[in-house]
Write a protein that holds these residues in place. Structure first.
Motif: not given
Length: 221
Positions: A82-88, A95-99, A128-138
């Motif tokens: 959820g934070l990744n989606a809001v941050a982008h 976006s700033a609040a999510a980060r 941003a670096d860590a967020a690249r992997g969030f898409q693979h978690l599910p």
């Protein structure tokens, strides 16, 4: 006391809004002044609204604080997605609040878990670096649950693996796998996965290839 617990204790002490001397904070948490200075820098960098400086004292100026929460790994995963989606999003304020919220989460997550991968620091990975992997978690979680093999591309290398467990190290996710080509266990950084495909073949526990074997081997290192 674990550092994560100490950071939470410091927030609880400071949340009353009054000025607390570093020496008093050190005595309350049974650590050195130098450790308190580092903890204050960590909390501030993680988004906790701390005012003060060395030699004067510190206080938290947050208008809203929440009691400690116990989160499951699945809940942490959902929170990060959820934070990744809001941050982008296009809303700069949200976006700033999510980060900032992600940084606060880092500040209270365990730092001293067993077998932490070398170089995986505490609250240091850019969002941003860590967020690249969030898409693979599910997909990773699904494959672990259904015991399906995966074909992964990691740093331009294709690997067929048996996914065994997801771990969280302070914004950074890793996955324990059995690599069929290397014939060994590995702990892969999820943010370094550039390709993922769930294979139709299933796997069952085999001697020397199961999560229990990985944990046992780690305990004997």
């Amino acid at each position: 006391m674990r550092r994560a617990d100490r950071l939470m204790q410091l927030v609880q002490i400071l949340r009353d809004g009054t000025l607390h001397r570093a020496g008093d904070l050190a005595a309350a948490t049974d650590v050195s002044l130098r450790t308190i200075y580092r903890d204050m820098e960590t909390l501030a960098a993680s988004g906790v609204p701390i005012e003060g400086e060395r030699g004067i004292g510190y206080r938290v100026t947050a208008a809203i604080t929440l009691p400690p929460l116990n989160l499951t790994m699945t809940e942490v995963e959902a929170l990060h997605l959820g934070l990744n989606a809001v941050a982008h999003s296009d809303d700069a304020e949200l976006s700033a609040a999510a980060r900032a919220l992600s940084g606060k989460l880092d500040a209270v997550m365990p730092e001293d878990r067993s077998r932490a991968p070398s170089g995986y620091g505490f609250a240091v990975y850019p969002f941003a670096d860590a967020a690249r992997g969030f898409q693979h978690l599910p997909s990773l979680r699904q494959a672990i649950r259904t015991r399906q093999k995966l074909q992964l591309t990691v740093q331009n290398e294709d690997r067929t693996v048996r996914p065994l467990q997801l771990d969280y190290w302070g914004r950074l996710w890793t996955c324990v796998v059995w690599c069929e080509r290397r014939r060994d266990f590995d702990q892969l950084r999820v943010d370094q996965i550039t390709g993922l495909r769930i294979l139709p073949s299933l796997f069952v526990d085999e001697p020397g290839k199961a999560l229990g074997d990985y944990n046992l081997r780690g305990n004997h290192r």
